[in-house]
Design a protein around this motif. Structure first.
Motif, PDB file in Angstrom:
ATOM      1  N   ASN A 176       0.652  -1.191  -0.129  1.00 12.65           N
ATOM      2  CA  ASN A 176       0.206  -0.202   0.560  1.00 12.65           C
ATOM      3  C   ASN A 176       0.616   1.254   0.285  1.00 12.65           C
ATOM      4  O   ASN A 176       0.705   2.509  -0.470  1.00 12.65           O
ATOM      5  N   GLY A 177       1.839   1.088   1.227  1.00 17.15           N
ATOM      6  CA  GLY A 177       3.268   2.185   0.574  1.00 17.15           C
ATOM      7  C   GLY A 177       3.840   2.305  -0.883  1.00 17.15           C
ATOM      8  O   GLY A 177       3.993   3.232  -0.978  1.00 17.15           O
ATOM      9  N   GLY A 178       3.551   1.068  -1.810  1.00 13.18           N
ATOM     10  CA  GLY A 178       4.191   1.554  -2.415  1.00 13.18           C
ATOM     11  C   GLY A 178       2.870   1.899  -3.930  1.00 13.18           C
ATOM     12  O   GLY A 178       3.333   2.333  -4.710  1.00 13.18           O
ATOM     13  N   GLY A 179       2.014   1.315  -3.270  1.00  9.34           N
ATOM     14  CA  GLY A 179       0.629   2.240  -4.826  1.00  9.34           C
ATOM     15  C   GLY A 179       0.990   3.750  -4.502  1.00  9.34           C
ATOM     16  O   GLY A 179       0.369   4.578  -4.867  1.00  9.34           O
ATOM     17  N   PHE A 180       1.408   4.155  -3.042  1.00 13.70           N
ATOM     18  CA  PHE A 180       0.903   5.248  -1.972  1.00 13.70           C
ATOM     19  C   PHE A 180       2.260   6.627  -3.169  1.00 13.70           C
ATOM     20  O   PHE A 180       2.195   7.483  -3.367  1.00 13.70           O
ATOM     21  N   THR A 181       3.104   5.245  -3.178  1.00 14.28           N
ATOM     22  CA  THR A 181       4.965   6.033  -3.361  1.00 14.28           C
ATOM     23  C   THR A 181       4.091   6.654  -5.570  1.00 14.28           C
ATOM     24  O   THR A 181       4.891   7.042  -6.221  1.00 14.28           O
ATOM     25  N   SER A 182       3.794   5.704  -5.953  1.00 12.92           N
ATOM     26  CA  SER A 182       3.473   5.729  -7.275  1.00 12.92           C
ATOM     27  C   SER A 182       2.090   6.564  -8.112  1.00 12.92           C
ATOM     28  O   SER A 182       2.590   7.448  -8.813  1.00 12.92           O
TER      29      SER A 182
END
Length: 376
Positions: A176-182
């Motif tokens: 989810n933090g990677g999705g937020f980064t994206s």
């Protein structure tokens, strides 16, 4: 230098903070550094910068009530501008666990041959969905908070007290933090603040603008790593017809190709007999997504694809045998068990060299100055 990256206006806008200094991260998956457990405290007076700010692990609580853990390495020099890395945990995770799995605070690590500051923000809960410690970019995100403004506030806070290099702010995250980064890479304002972005096994929901609506202000350098055996954010994505409450997710390769297309990499069919393709060999194919112009195998069972012919590179690692984990030889990220061990360390071997290659273009630095002055 401090004068080039800090602003007294930012300090006055942030009022007073409490600072807790810790010597080492904690290993408990669900344990966060609360200010009440501080071993030592400093009060930052309004309008006054610290001459010798603390090093080590530091709890920060912003006026909004949002929290993050800042790590300042021993090699920090207050007379030198340092890079800053923000790393976002996955849903249900926390700041301290994100530090552990990423290994960003290991001694001796460098970006552009300089020690760097790393910040591990803490997500919030969403009681309606029964979700803990989450970020925007997912259907279960807490819509009552502004995670993007929180990111800006963190940069204001850090640059108000430490010497930072505004051309070297970086964003990374997992799940989810990677999705937020994206998502941060897709937004016009934050894509002009961070120099480069590195999502790891990101949750690529529609809310992360993974399918449509991604309009960065510039070509954006992207490093994306994903375990082929990931069954939480599947490598092959999810269709609309699957019984999954959070909606569809794109195939990982489609996601990478779309970033390459946004960055201006031409559509083409690369030669399978060569690792690289010259511009004269490119053939545009209308309606097709671009293929990588370079393909390598940097580690056993790992494929690295590169789209480097646009205005910014897209680097993609497909890690065979790895599940939903940040790649490391120690298998520190238990989310991918039993497939949580890689044969390389992503942070030292790929992430930091990638960040070192990228600085924010000069024409976008004015946006960082606005962030540092607390102007939105």
């Amino acid at each position: 230098m401090v004068g080039t990256s800090l602003s007294l206006l930012a300090v006055s806008a942030l009022t007073i903070f409490r600072v807790g200094v810790h010597s080492a991260p904690l290993a408990d998956d669900q344990l966060v550094f609360p200010p009440s457990t501080s071993l030592a405290e400093n009060t930052l007076n309004e309008g006054v910068q610290l001459v010798d700010p603390p090093k080590g692990h530091i709890n920060r609580t912003l006026p909004s009530g949002r929290e993050y853990v800042l790590f300042v390495p021993e090699g920090y020099d207050h007379s030198v501008d340092h890079p800053v890395v923000l790393s976002f945990h996955g849903a249900g995770g926390n700041s301290s666990r994100q530090e552990i799995i990423t290994q960003l605070t290991k001694p001796g690590l460098r970006i552009d041959e300089k020690p760097f500051l790393s910040a591990f923000p803490q997500g919030v809960d969403n009681e309606i969905w029964g979700m803990k410690h989450i970020w925007r970019g997912a259907p279960y995100a807490n819509q009552s908070v502004d995670d993007v403004q929180f990111v800006k506030d963190i940069l204001i806070d850090i640059s108000s007290n430490y010497s930072t290099d505004p051309s070297r702010y970086y964003a990374s995250g997992k799940s989810n933090g990677g999705g937020f980064t994206s998502l941060l890479a897709c937004l016009p304002d934050t894509s002009s603040i961070f120099a480069a972005f590195a999502p790891v096994s990101p949750a690529l929901y529609q809310e992360a603008l993974s399918f449509a609506g991604c309009f960065p202000s510039r070509a954006v350098p992207i490093l994306h790593s994903h375990g082929v055996e990931d069954d939480d954010t599947p490598f092959e994505g999810r269709s609309r017809h699957e019984n999954w409450p959070f909606g569809p997710e794109p195939h990982v390769r489609n996601y990478r190709q779309r970033w390459a297309l946004r960055n201006g990499h031409p559509n083409h069919n690369p030669s399978e007999s060569s690792n690289s393709v010259s511009s004269s060999d490119l053939k545009s194919t209308t309606g097709e997504l671009p293929e990588p112009n370079e393909v390598y195998h940097p580690h056993p069972n790992t494929t690295e694809e590169r789209w480097t012919l646009g205005k910014a590179e897209v680097i993609a690692l497909s890690v065979g045998g790895l599940g939903h984990s940040w790649p490391s030889t120690e298998g520190l990220d238990l989310a991918g068990r039993p497939n949580n061990v890689a044969n390389f360390n992503f942070t030292g071997q790929h992430l930091l060299p990638f960040f070192s290659r990228h600085t924010l273009p000069k024409e976008f630095l004015v946006n960082n100055k606005l962030v540092q002055e607390g102007i939105n």
